[in-house]
Design an enzyme around this catalytic site. Structure first.
Site, PDB file in Angstrom:
ATOM      1  N   SER A 252       0.979  -1.294   0.147  1.00  0.00           N
ATOM      2  CA  SER A 252      -0.027  -0.305   0.397  1.00  0.00           C
ATOM      3  C   SER A 252       1.083   0.943   0.001  1.00  0.00           C
ATOM      4  CB  SER A 252      -1.092   0.344   1.864  1.00  0.00           C
ATOM      5  OG  SER A 252      -0.391  -0.090   2.159  1.00  0.00           O
ATOM      6  N   LYS A 253       0.163   2.241  -0.594  1.00  0.00           N
ATOM      7  CA  LYS A 253       1.303   3.611  -0.926  1.00  0.00           C
ATOM      8  C   LYS A 253       1.144   4.301   0.862  1.00  0.00           C
ATOM      9  CE  LYS A 253      -2.384   6.508  -2.487  1.00  0.00           C
ATOM     10  NZ  LYS A 253      -2.913   7.185  -3.532  1.00  0.00           N
ATOM     11  N   ARG A 254       0.885   4.049   1.564  1.00  0.00           N
ATOM     12  CA  ARG A 254       1.135   4.542   2.946  1.00  0.00           C
ATOM     13  C   ARG A 254       2.731   3.841   3.193  1.00  0.00           C
ATOM     14  NH1 ARG A 254      -4.130   4.926   6.616  1.00  0.00           N
ATOM     15  NH2 ARG A 254      -5.104   6.514   5.258  1.00  0.00           N
ATOM     16  N   LYS A 255       2.370   3.043   3.116  1.00  0.00           N
ATOM     17  CA  LYS A 255       4.326   1.966   2.977  1.00  0.00           C
ATOM     18  C   LYS A 255       5.091   1.809   2.388  1.00  0.00           C
ATOM     19  CE  LYS A 255       1.610   0.079   7.321  1.00  0.00           C
ATOM     20  NZ  LYS A 255       0.875  -1.786   7.466  1.00  0.00           N
ATOM     21  N   ARG A 464       5.134  12.583  -2.769  1.00  0.00           N
ATOM     22  CA  ARG A 464       4.272  12.165  -1.686  1.00  0.00           C
ATOM     23  C   ARG A 464       4.977  11.558  -1.039  1.00  0.00           C
ATOM     24  NH1 ARG A 464       1.843   8.111  -0.143  1.00  0.00           N
ATOM     25  NH2 ARG A 464      -0.470   8.301   0.363  1.00  0.00           N
TER      26      ARG A 464
END
Ligand code: GLU
Length: 506
Positions: A252-255, A464
């Site tokens: 996931s792009k959170r991690k 980001r």
């Protein structure tokens, strides 16, 4: 029989490494068996699909050397290859299902469905459509149609029995039909849902093997039922394990950066990234870890895919990328790689206007904007807090910057400025308190070229990544805090929209 496989990305965001992973395995399977590889665009989600996301996917896959044989851009015998251009086909086919009694019109209103869900919840009953419109009489249906009542079309899932899916990599997967909802196949706007369009297209495009991510396994019984309802042959299903974050959760792009554009802009070589994806869930017979696409194709064997997920490990990718840089290029050839990346007149000349008024010598130029040409930046974390602010608060503020940047469709300085102004307004801070932190997060310096221009040039995914990195340095935002923050942020935004009558885009 010619083997025909496909990937079917939805153009709803940055080009995802998972799409390239599926692309690589489909391509290798097709090439190895002298088959054909199709790219179909699944853009039935009208609200989220955008043409620029579609072209971003094409560009990113081509950059990596993943080339399809049929697709929206190059055509082919079974087009159109973009689902939004196939709505007539779906309408014709849904009629067949209705006539056969395999699908039915459902006139339940949103309020009625909400009430139904509430009651199911209260009485601890299984969730799902209760079948009220399953057996409407002809007269009742006619009446609704006369009144122009909006309706969706649902799949009639049997009340009993078992759906058995034969997945090539797994033993039989079984689903009890009574656990499966009467899925919506066509929405009230006449647009198909994923399930309907996907099955019709796979059939009409003569797809023989559906090679896709494991997250689609729960959808497969609905697909099998659709094939059976139409009386069509079922393709072979091969669900590949998911890409995972190093902690074992779904990538996931959170991690982890998930956009292919990030890897391009951070200076990874496309062939190294492609090679790396070929190591996900797979090992070649000779166990060699560095290989070309041709090598991969020549001994490709889908049965060598191992289940259990594959950790997408940036460290290992860096190691492999370093091997390519070291082993595959003469200095002259490497120079071409640099110029193809960011060290070229086009990119550098975009930096000059941002810098011109700040230079004392030409030699000041590169040091001042080297952060635009760097994979990562290093700095003292205390710069983010100005040595005295609370790291947790700054991390939350940066998180709201991420929230707001995610809503931007056009990555241009004016929009970036408005985004940061909104964040400042949310926190009731002067804009400087936001931008000063951003300067550090983006450039690693307290003094840097104009912020919005820098973010624009650095690019969406690199920006980001830098902000995420600065949040991590500050100790990250825990789960509970994140949830609360999201709620506060959403609430604030909805009030803002109501009072300003604004749209969602700054
Ligand atoms: N549109 C789906 C996606 O975005 C396709 C899934 C499939 O391959 O069936 O991945």
């Amino acid at each position: 029989m010619t083997i025909r496989v496909r990937i079917a990305p939805s153009p709803t965001g940055s080009p995802h490494v998972g799409t390239a992973y599926m692309g690589l395995f489909n391509l290798a399977f097709a090439r190895h068996h002298n088959g054909l590889f199709v790219l179909r665009v699944e853009d039935t989600d009208q609200g989220r699909s955008r043409p620029e996301y579609e072209s971003g996917i094409f560009r990113a896959l081509q950059w990596m050397g993943i080339q399809w044989d049929e697709g929206p851009d190059i055509g082919g015998p079974f087009g159109p290859y973009r689902q939004s251009e196939r709505t007539v086909i779906y309408r014709e086919h849904i009629r067949i299902l209705i006539d056969k009694g395999k699908a039915y019109r459902c006139f339940c209103t949103a309020d009625r469905l909400a009430e139904m869900r509430k009651l199911q919840h209260q009485n601890k009953l299984p969730e799902g459509y209760d079948g009220r419109c399953r057996n409407l009489s002809e007269a009742e249906i006619e009446n609704h149609l006369q009144n122009n009542d909006p309706f969706v079309i649902r799949l009639r899932v049997p009340d009993e029995g078992t759906c058995v899916i034969n997945d090539r990599l797994r033993s039989e997967i079984r689903y009890e039909y009574n656990q499966i909802d009467d899925q919506i196949l066509m929405k009230s706007d006449g647009y198909p849902t994923y399930h309907l369009a996907n099955v019709i297209d796979d059939h009409l495009m003569r797809i023989t093997h559906v090679i896709r991510g494991e997250e689609w396994v729960p959808s497969t019984p609905k697909h099998v039922l659709l094939y059976q309802s139409f009386g069509w042959e079922i393709p072979e299903f091969i669900h590949l394990p998911l890409l995972l974050n190093p902690d074992g959760s779904k990538l996931s792009k959170r991690k982890n950066p998930t956009s292919i554009d990030y890897y391009r802009d951070a200076g990874f070589l496309p062939e190294a990234l492609l090679n790396y994806l070929g190591l996900m869930s797979y090992s070649r017979p000779d166990q060699e870890e560095k290989f070309t696409l041709d090598d991969f194709v020549s001994d490709f064997d889908i049965d060598r895919v191992s289940l259990g997920g594959s950790i997408f490990d940036l460290k290992k990718l860096r190691w492999l990328n370093a091997r390519y840089l070291r082993e595959n290029y003469t200095p002259d050839q490497l120079w071409l790689k640099f110029t193809g990346w960011r060290i070229n007149p086009e990119f550098l000349s975009r930096m000059i206007p941002m810098m011109q008024n700040r230079l004392h010598t030409l030699g000041d130029f590169i040091p001042a904007c080297s952060f635009l040409l760097a994979t990562d930046v290093s700095y003292d974390t205390a710069l983010l807090t100005g040595h005295d602010k609370d790291p947790g608060e700054i991390a939350e503020m940066l998180q709201t910057v991420i929230f707001q940047l995610e809503t931007l469709t056009d990555w241009i300085p004016g929009n970036l400025q408005t985004a940061l102004e909104l964040v400042a307004a949310f926190w009731e801070l002067p804009i400087r308190d936001v931008t000063s932190v951003l300067f550090v997060a983006i450039s690693g310096m307290t003094v840097a070229p104009p912020l919005y221009e820098s973010m624009a040039l650095l690019g969406r995914d690199m920006t980001r990544r830098r902000i995420m990195d600065s949040i991590d340095r500050l100790g990250s935002v825990g789960r509970k805090k994140m949830k609360k923050l999201e709620e506060r942020w959403d609430m604030w935004n909805s009030v803002r929209h109501q009072t300003n009558g604004e749209g969602n885009q700054p």
